[in-house]
Enzyme design. Structure first.
Site, short mmCIF file in Angstrom:
data_model
loop_
_atom_site.label_atom_id
_atom_site.label_comp_id
_atom_site.label_asym_id
_atom_site.label_seq_id
_atom_site.Cartn_x
_atom_site.Cartn_y
_atom_site.Cartn_z
N LYS A 52 -5.42 -9.07 -5.76
CA LYS A 52 -6.68 -9.60 -5.03
C LYS A 52 -7.65 -8.71 -4.99
O LYS A 52 -7.67 -7.47 -5.39
CB LYS A 52 -6.29 -9.93 -3.57
CG LYS A 52 -6.61 -8.71 -2.76
CD LYS A 52 -6.21 -9.27 -1.20
CE LYS A 52 -6.54 -7.80 -0.34
NZ LYS A 52 -7.77 -7.70 0.15
N LYS B 87 0.74 -1.29 -0.04
CA LYS B 87 -0.03 0.00 -0.09
C LYS B 87 0.90 1.27 -0.09
O LYS B 87 0.40 2.26 -0.42
CB LYS B 87 -0.99 0.06 1.00
CG LYS B 87 -1.97 -1.12 1.00
CD LYS B 87 -3.26 -0.87 1.95
CE LYS B 87 -4.25 -1.72 1.68
NZ LYS B 87 -5.38 -1.79 2.36
N LYS C 178 -11.89 -3.47 -1.97
CA LYS C 178 -12.72 -2.55 -2.04
C LYS C 178 -12.30 -1.30 -2.69
O LYS C 178 -12.97 -0.63 -3.29
CB LYS C 178 -13.26 -1.99 -0.58
CG LYS C 178 -13.71 -3.08 0.22
CD LYS C 178 -13.70 -2.59 1.57
CE LYS C 178 -13.40 -3.35 2.83
NZ LYS C 178 -12.19 -3.33 3.17
N1 AQP Z 1 -9.96 -10.90 -2.00
C1 AQP Z 1 -10.38 -11.34 -0.81
N2 AQP Z 1 -10.53 -12.72 -0.92
C2 AQP Z 1 -10.79 -13.41 0.33
N3 AQP Z 1 -11.02 -12.47 1.58
C3 AQP Z 1 -10.70 -11.12 1.50
N4 AQP Z 1 -10.58 -10.25 2.52
C4 AQP Z 1 -10.37 -9.23 1.82
N5 AQP Z 1 -10.29 -9.18 0.64
C5 AQP Z 1 -10.33 -10.52 0.21
C6 AQP Z 1 -10.90 -10.53 3.79
O1 AQP Z 1 -11.96 -9.68 4.19
C7 AQP Z 1 -11.86 -9.31 5.54
C8 AQP Z 1 -12.04 -7.83 5.70
O2 AQP Z 1 -10.98 -7.20 5.17
P1 AQP Z 1 -10.59 -5.68 5.40
O3 AQP Z 1 -11.75 -4.94 5.08
O4 AQP Z 1 -10.23 -5.54 6.91
O5 AQP Z 1 -9.17 -5.37 4.82
P2 AQP Z 1 -8.67 -5.87 3.42
O6 AQP Z 1 -8.19 -7.32 3.60
O7 AQP Z 1 -7.58 -4.73 3.06
O8 AQP Z 1 -9.84 -5.87 2.41
P3 AQP Z 1 -9.99 -5.00 1.06
O9 AQP Z 1 -11.34 -5.20 0.37
O10 AQP Z 1 -8.77 -5.50 0.32
O11 AQP Z 1 -9.68 -3.42 1.38
P4 AQP Z 1 -8.73 -2.45 0.71
O12 AQP Z 1 -9.03 -1.99 -0.51
O13 AQP Z 1 -9.27 -1.25 1.70
O14 AQP Z 1 -7.40 -2.79 1.05
C9 AQP Z 1 -10.65 -9.70 5.95
O15 AQP Z 1 -10.40 -10.88 6.92
C10 AQP Z 1 -9.85 -10.15 4.72
O16 AQP Z 1 -8.61 -11.17 4.86
#
Ligand code: AQP
Length: 321
Positions: A189, A108, A192
Site C-alpha cells: 500500500k 512493521k 507516508k
Molecule cells: N494507501 C492507502 N489507501 C487508502 N487509505 C489509506 N490510509 C493510509 N494509507 C492508505 C488511511 O489514511 C488514514 C490515516 O492513516 P494513518 O496516518 O493513521 O496511518 P497509516 O494507515 O499507517 O498511514 P500510512 O500513510 O501508511 O502511514 P505510515 O507510513 O506511518 O504507516 C487511515 O484511515 C488509513 O486507513
C-alpha cells in the site's frame, strides 16, 4: 452520531490518506465529528522530535485545507494525560495474543532490530482515542479496520465486566480508494513513511513531481487496460486512483483506455487537479502560525471537555481514581 478518525504525522500526508480518509472526512463531516492528528502514534518507531512537531502542524494545516471544519480538529497529545490513564485501563482489558495478532504490528515489526513496546500496544491507545470521545463510527482505510475491531472488542469486554461506559464503535470503509497502492511497487500500500518515496504521491507535492511519479508508475507487459487487481495490480491501482479522483468506478474507467500511456496521463492530470486546492490552502494556513495555534488550543479544550466525564466513569467502575 459522532464520527472520529485520525492521521499520524509519521511523515507527510500522502495520496492514499487523502483519497481513503481525509477527503471523506471533509465531505461527509457533520457537526459532532472529530478528526485529530495522532502525534502520539508517530512515536512507535524511531523519530525526530523537532520534525514530529513540524509534521504535526503541517498535518493539521492539511486537514483544514482539505475542508474539515476548524471546530472538528484537535491534536492527540493535548489529551496525553487522559489517554495515558485510559490506555492503561484498556491494556489491562486486552490480551497479549490480541495485540500481537494485529497485521500492522507484524508488518512493521518485521525486520526491525528493536521493536518498541509502543508498536505492539498502540492499537490499544487507538482504542482509547475512540472510546474516550464516545465515537459511533470510525471512517478508515482497509488497513485500519482491524484496529477498530479491537476497539469494539475492548469496549464490549469492559462494558460487560465493569458496566456500560463505552459506545461500541464501528469501522466504515470507502467503496473506492480504500487501499491505494504504492506506484513503484503495487504489491504494497502507499504509505507516508515508505523509505523509497518514488511510489508515494504526497499531498503537498508540486504538480510536476506528481506527473513524474505517475509516469514512472509500475505497470506490466500484458498491454491491456483491465481492472484485475490480482493479475494487473499496477494498472488496477491507476484505475482505482483515477476512479477515486473522478468519483467513478475503476471498471468503468478501464473501458476508456487501450494503452498505458494515456491512462497515466489521465491519472496524473486527475491527481494534480485533486490536490492543487489542498496544497494552495495548506501553504496559506502555514504562513499564519498564530491562527493555527488558536485552532489547536480550541480543539484541545473541546476534546478534553468531551473526554472528562467518560474517563471519570471508566476509572470509577474499574475501581480506581
Ligand atoms: N494507501 C492507502 N489507501 C487508502 N487509505 C489509506 N490510509 C493510509 N494509507 C492508505 C488511511 O489514511 C488514514 C490515516 O492513516 P494513518 O496516518 O493513521 O496511518 P497509516 O494507515 O499507517 O498511514 P500510512 O500513510 O501508511 O502511514 P505510515 O507510513 O506511518 O504507516 C487511515 O484511515 C488509513 O486507513
Amino acid at each position: 452520531m459522532t464520527r472520529l478518525s485520525a492521521i499520524t504525522p509519521s511523515d507527510r500526508a500522502q495520496l492514499g490518506n487523502h483519497l481513503g480518509a481525509t477527503r471523506r472526512w471533509a465531505r461527509e463531516g457533520s457537526p459532532d465529528d472529530l478528526y485529530f492528528v495522532s502525534d502520539l502514534h508517530a512515536m512507535t518507531v524511531a523519530y525526530n522530535p523537532v520534525r514530529l512537531r513540524a509534521r504535526t502542524n503541517e498535518m493539521l494545516a492539511v486537514l483544514l485545507a482539505t475542508g474539515i471544519a476548524p471546530e472538528a480538529v484537535f491534536v492527540q497529545s493535548a489529551l496525553v494525560r487522559e489517554l495515558g490513564a485510559l490506555t492503561w485501563v484498556l491494556e489491562c482489558t486486552c490480551s497479549f495474543g490480541e495485540a500481537s495478532r494485529m497485521t500492522q504490528f507484524k508488518q512493521k515489526a518485521d525486520g526491525q532490530s528493536v521493536v518498541r513496546l509502543g508498536l505492539l500496544t498502540y492499537p490499544v491507545l487507538m482504542a482509547a482515542d475512540i472510546l474516550l470521545q464516545g465515537a459511533d463510527e470510525v471512517p478508515v482505510g482497509d488497513d485500519q479496520a482491524q484496529h477498530v475491531e479491537l476497539a469494539r472488542d475492548l469496549a464490549r469486554r469492559f462494558n460487560t465486566t465493569h458496566g456500560e461506559v463505552f459506545t461500541v464503535p464501528r469501522a466504515v470503509t470507502p467503496a473506492t480508494g480504500a487501499r491505494i497502492r504504492d506506484l513503484a511497487d503495487p504489491t504494497r500500500k502507499m504509505s507516508k513513511s515508505n523509505p523509497d518515496a518514488a511510489g508515494t504521491v504526497f499531498v503537498l507535492d508540486e504538480p510536476d513531481l506528481i506527473v513524474r511519479k505517475v509516469r514512472r508508475a509500475q505497470t506490466d507487459n500484458l498491454a491491456r487496460v483491465r481492472y484485475a487487481p490480482d493479475e494487473q495490480p499496477g494498472v488496477s491501482n491507476l484505475l482505482e486512483v483515477l476512479a477515486a479522483c473522478r468519483g467513478t468506478s475503476p471498471r468503468a474507467e478501464a473501458e476508456s483506455f487501450t494503452a498505458y500511456g494515456p491512462l497515466k496521463d489521465a491519472v496524473a492530470e486527475a491527481v494534480v487537479e485533486e490536490l492543487a486546492p489542498v496544497r494552495t490552502r495548506a501553504r496559506e494556513i502555514l504562513t499564519d502560525p498564530a491562527e493555527l495555534d488558536a485552532v489547536r488550543k480550541a480543539g484541545a479544550d473541546r476534546a478534553a471537555e468531551r473526554a472528562a466525564h467518560r474517563l471519570a466513569s471508566a476509572l470509577r467502575v474499574a475501581g480506581i481514581g
